[in-house]
Design an enzyme around this catalytic site. Structure first.
Site, PDB file in Angstrom:
ATOM      1  CE  LYS A 142      -1.511  14.532  -9.419  1.00  0.00           C
ATOM      2  NZ  LYS A 142      -1.406  12.870  -9.662  1.00  0.00           N
ATOM      3  CG  LEU A 196       2.070  -2.665  -5.960  1.00  0.00           C
ATOM      4  CD1 LEU A 196       3.520  -2.365  -5.183  1.00  0.00           C
ATOM      5  CD2 LEU A 196       2.270  -1.799  -7.258  1.00  0.00           C
TER       6      LEU A 196
HETATM    7  C1  FAD Z   1       8.138   3.237  -8.362  1.00  0.00           C
HETATM    8  C2  FAD Z   1       6.587   3.618  -7.970  1.00  0.00           C
HETATM    9  C3  FAD Z   1       5.862   4.618  -7.913  1.00  0.00           C
HETATM   10  C4  FAD Z   1       4.528   4.849  -7.504  1.00  0.00           C
HETATM   11  N1  FAD Z   1       3.844   5.936  -7.331  1.00  0.00           N
HETATM   12  C5  FAD Z   1       2.645   6.009  -7.307  1.00  0.00           C
HETATM   13  C6  FAD Z   1       1.900   7.097  -7.218  1.00  0.00           C
HETATM   14  O1  FAD Z   1       2.281   8.209  -7.369  1.00  0.00           O
HETATM   15  N2  FAD Z   1       0.524   7.009  -7.029  1.00  0.00           N
HETATM   16  C7  FAD Z   1      -0.039   5.727  -6.993  1.00  0.00           C
HETATM   17  O2  FAD Z   1      -1.317   5.674  -7.034  1.00  0.00           O
HETATM   18  N3  FAD Z   1       0.539   4.650  -6.970  1.00  0.00           N
HETATM   19  C8  FAD Z   1       1.834   4.659  -7.017  1.00  0.00           C
HETATM   20  N4  FAD Z   1       2.634   3.510  -7.011  1.00  0.00           N
HETATM   21  C9  FAD Z   1       1.990   1.993  -6.555  1.00  0.00           C
HETATM   22  C10 FAD Z   1       1.696   2.274  -5.197  1.00  0.00           C
HETATM   23  O3  FAD Z   1       2.843   2.445  -4.481  1.00  0.00           O
HETATM   24  C11 FAD Z   1       1.082   0.815  -4.848  1.00  0.00           C
HETATM   25  O4  FAD Z   1      -0.075   0.583  -5.553  1.00  0.00           O
HETATM   26  C12 FAD Z   1       0.699   1.076  -3.265  1.00  0.00           C
HETATM   27  O5  FAD Z   1       1.621   1.455  -2.510  1.00  0.00           O
HETATM   28  C13 FAD Z   1       0.054  -0.594  -3.004  1.00  0.00           C
HETATM   29  O6  FAD Z   1       1.172  -1.421  -2.689  1.00  0.00           O
HETATM   30  P1  FAD Z   1       0.896  -2.696  -2.097  1.00  0.00           P
HETATM   31  O7  FAD Z   1       0.094  -2.595  -1.031  1.00  0.00           O
HETATM   32  O8  FAD Z   1       0.067  -3.426  -3.124  1.00  0.00           O
HETATM   33  O9  FAD Z   1       2.115  -3.270  -2.035  1.00  0.00           O
HETATM   34  P2  FAD Z   1       3.167  -3.241  -0.533  1.00  0.00           P
HETATM   35  O10 FAD Z   1       3.192  -1.910  -0.247  1.00  0.00           O
HETATM   36  O11 FAD Z   1       4.585  -3.844  -1.186  1.00  0.00           O
HETATM   37  O12 FAD Z   1       2.761  -4.153   0.717  1.00  0.00           O
HETATM   38  C14 FAD Z   1       2.694  -5.510   0.528  1.00  0.00           C
HETATM   39  C15 FAD Z   1       2.726  -5.962   1.978  1.00  0.00           C
HETATM   40  O13 FAD Z   1       2.515  -7.281   2.103  1.00  0.00           O
HETATM   41  C16 FAD Z   1       3.384  -7.804   3.011  1.00  0.00           C
HETATM   42  N5  FAD Z   1       3.950  -9.127   2.730  1.00  0.00           N
HETATM   43  C17 FAD Z   1       4.503  -9.517   1.640  1.00  0.00           C
HETATM   44  N6  FAD Z   1       5.026 -10.713   1.793  1.00  0.00           N
HETATM   45  C18 FAD Z   1       4.510 -10.965   3.161  1.00  0.00           C
HETATM   46  C19 FAD Z   1       4.732 -12.420   3.648  1.00  0.00           C
HETATM   47  N7  FAD Z   1       5.361 -13.631   3.218  1.00  0.00           N
HETATM   48  N8  FAD Z   1       4.091 -12.603   4.897  1.00  0.00           N
HETATM   49  C20 FAD Z   1       3.521 -11.546   5.701  1.00  0.00           C
HETATM   50  N9  FAD Z   1       3.142 -10.413   4.798  1.00  0.00           N
HETATM   51  C21 FAD Z   1       3.864 -10.188   3.560  1.00  0.00           C
HETATM   52  C22 FAD Z   1       4.423  -6.741   3.405  1.00  0.00           C
HETATM   53  O14 FAD Z   1       4.805  -6.854   4.705  1.00  0.00           O
HETATM   54  C23 FAD Z   1       3.532  -5.317   3.063  1.00  0.00           C
HETATM   55  O15 FAD Z   1       2.864  -5.123   4.299  1.00  0.00           O
HETATM   56  C24 FAD Z   1       4.037   3.375  -6.986  1.00  0.00           C
HETATM   57  C25 FAD Z   1       4.750   2.086  -7.432  1.00  0.00           C
HETATM   58  C26 FAD Z   1       5.882   2.269  -7.677  1.00  0.00           C
HETATM   59  C27 FAD Z   1       6.677   0.921  -7.854  1.00  0.00           C
END
Ligand code: FAD
Length: 508
Positions: A80, A336
């Site tokens: 990219k 997030l």
């Molecule tokens: C529409 C959209 C587009 C995006 N595009 C981009 C992009 O192009 N580039 C970029 O850098 N970022 C992007 N992001 C952000 C990116 O997707 C996130 O920063 C990244 O995926 C990290 O997510 P996370 O791990 O914080 O949350 P999640 O992927 O939601 O993971 C959460 C984890 O917590 C666990 N969990 C939750 N509750 C419990 C529970 N009670 N018990 C046990 N486990 C639990 C779940 O099982 C999972 O493993 C985007 C976000 C969105 C919404």
């Protein structure tokens, strides 16, 4: 944490991109000192998006010792060079926010001042991007490793990656587990706290298993189970400035030509992304529920696809903003769970990386962590606000008034910090960037010009050369750039040669 005892057991809750980047980095840098356990639930799953990055990810890979070609093969990744913004400043407009410089600075004067001067002197019909190596490589769908342009001082190609989000999490999981991180499958049902300090002492899973720890990292995504939920840390809602609050994501067939950039096309009440991967295309429509309906948003998404959809659009809801604190008691939230800045400039994975590295730099040896916690919260808050302002710029600096959404964005009031930058650039072409801002001057210049701000003046130091020298300088830059681009391989050929994707299911 028990009393003033040392921090020995780290518990990461959540196994999305945030959880596994955190686990990988801690295993690499503090693995000998900490016992690390990650708890995740396959039943709950991950957000499943997040496929475009910015160049800082190369630093993360270097720290982890990840080989680029192995990484791209495993994640079906592509390169990219920037993000193409279509229809933002006005309908029909198009510009590339590249990861590199345009042209070449002379002395202390940034290139765009010379270019601005040339518009007055000879009526230079060529836009700034004619002097951009990245733009020209993107136009021709070419990519290669280039540190310098010819034998000039012009910097070469700066790049990041696109990759398959689910493959990325698996890749990092294998890395972290290979370095001693224990993974526990289960749903967190309850949190136990110390009666006196209020610190978290353990999480209890459905079925009764208890996972105790000294420090907890909340990577539970939008749920923010520990920091927001258990510890009750509030949320600053920024949707008055960044009104998009929903997204629909859908994969489609791969593009015929694998272009080395993300595309972000403005729509009536939001925008649509297109991310080229080796085996498929990632697409999504980010929109504001205050200005359109879910059904209309789905139609917009599907009508805007360049290739055939490989499934039904998947809805995601969010509120742009951040937690009041990023670390409270003995718990930090990363990903997030700590806040969300919408994906317009692909900054979320970078925020994960930067929070993890900050947390490691400030990681407490014992429960006595108040000073480190305060510093961590101060720096994370500043970083969020700087990125927020850069995102608002894209919505606010527009001539579009063709829908209610764009009229709102154009006329909303914005943070003073951004107003100052806009006024300074419009008056003089200068950038009022904060020294620790993630986005460099070159980024601010490209987006402000791309959105339609033409500075009224340029830096007087750019008058130090005469008109003939200026014309010669600009023409020689163009010639050198053209020669360099002609020597680059096609992006597709580069991928096929160095990092062809491992066989994947197209809809994966
Ligand atoms: C529409 C959209 C587009 C995006 N595009 C981009 C992009 O192009 N580039 C970029 O850098 N970022 C992007 N992001 C952000 C990116 O997707 C996130 O920063 C990244 O995926 C990290 O997510 P996370 O791990 O914080 O949350 P999640 O992927 O939601 O993971 C959460 C984890 O917590 C666990 N969990 C939750 N509750 C419990 C529970 N009670 N018990 C046990 N486990 C639990 C779940 O099982 C999972 O493993 C985007 C976000 C969105 C919404």
């Amino acid at each position: 944490m028990t009393g003033e005892g040392s921090v020995q057991k780290l518990v990461i809750v959540g196994g999305g991109t945030a959880g596994w980047i955190t686990a990988a980095a801690f295993a690499r840098l503090l693995g000998g000192r900490l016992d690390i356990e990650l708890v995740e639930s396959e039943t709950i799953g991950t957000v499943g998006v997040g496929e475009a990055t910015i160049p800082q990810i190369i630093r993360l890979n270097a720290i982890l010792g990840i080989d680029e070609n192995e990484f791209l093969k495993a994640t079906s990744g592509t390169f990219k060079l920037g993000i193409e913004f279509v229809d933002w400043g006005q309908k029909g407009s198009r510009y590339l926010h590249t990861f590199g410089d345009t042209g070449m600075n002379l002395g202390n004067v940034a290139f765009h001042h010379y270019w601005r001067r040339s518009m007055g002197a000879g009526g230079n019909p060529k836009g700034l991007w004619n002097y951009s190596l990245h733009q020209r490589a993107a136009d021709e769908a070419r990519f290669g490793k280039l540190d310098r342009v010819g034998n000039t001082a012009m910097t070469g190609l700066a790049y990041a990656y696109h990759f398959d989000a689910s493959r990325y999490a698996l890749f990092l999981r294998a890395y972290a587990e290979g370095r001693g991180v224990t993974r526990t499958e289960g749903i967190v049902e309850r949190v136990e706290r110390d009666g006196e300090s209020g610190d978290i002492t353990a999480i209890v899973l459905k079925g009764g298993e208890r996972v105790a720890g000294d420090f907890f990292i909340d990577c539970t995504g939008f749920r923010s189970l520990l920091l927001g939920g258990e510890l009750g840390v509030g949320y600053q809602d920024w949707s008055k400035w960044l009104p998009c609050d929903r997204a629909l994501a859908v994969p489609s067939e791969r593009l015929e030509t694998l272009v080395p950039y993300t595309r972000a096309t403005a729509k009536d009440a939001g925008w649509q992304w297109r991310i080229p991967l080796q085996h498929r295309t990632g697409n999504g429509h980010v929109y504001s529920s205050g200005f359109t309906t879910d059904a209309a948003a789905a139609d917009t998404l599907l009508d805007g696809l360049d290739t055939k959809a490989l499934g039904d659009p998947r809805p995601i809801r969010f509120t742009t903003g951040r937690r009041e604190a990023f670390w409270a008691h003995n718990c930090a939230a990363i990903g997030l769970s700590s806040g969300f800045l919408e994906p317009l400039e692909s900054t979320s994975i970078h925020l994960i990386q930067s929070h993890v590295s900050r947390l490691i730099q400030l990681f407490p040896r014992s429960a006595n962590a108040a000073a480190m916690r305060a510093e961590y919260n101060r720096r994370c808050a500043a970083e969020f606000a700087q990125i927020r302002d850069f995102l608002i710029l894209h919505y606010h600096r527009t001539d579009r008034e063709d829908t209610e959404f764009w009229r709102y964005c154009k006329h909303m009031s914005v943070p003073d910090s951004l107003t100052h930058k806009l006024e300074l650039f419009a008056a003089s072409g200068r950038v009022g960037r904060d020294t620790d801002d993630l986005f460099r001057d070159a980024s601010w210049v490209q987006v402000m010009l791309g959105q339609g701000i033409m500075p009224a003046d340029y830096d007087p130091m750019a008058d130090q050369i005469d008109d003939a020298q200026l014309t010669g300088f600009l023409e020689s830059l163009r010639a050198i750039i053209e020669r360099s681009v002609a020597g680059l391989p096609r992006h597709e050929d580069y991928l096929a040669r160095h990092c062809p994707a491992e066989k994947l299911n197209a809809a994966a």
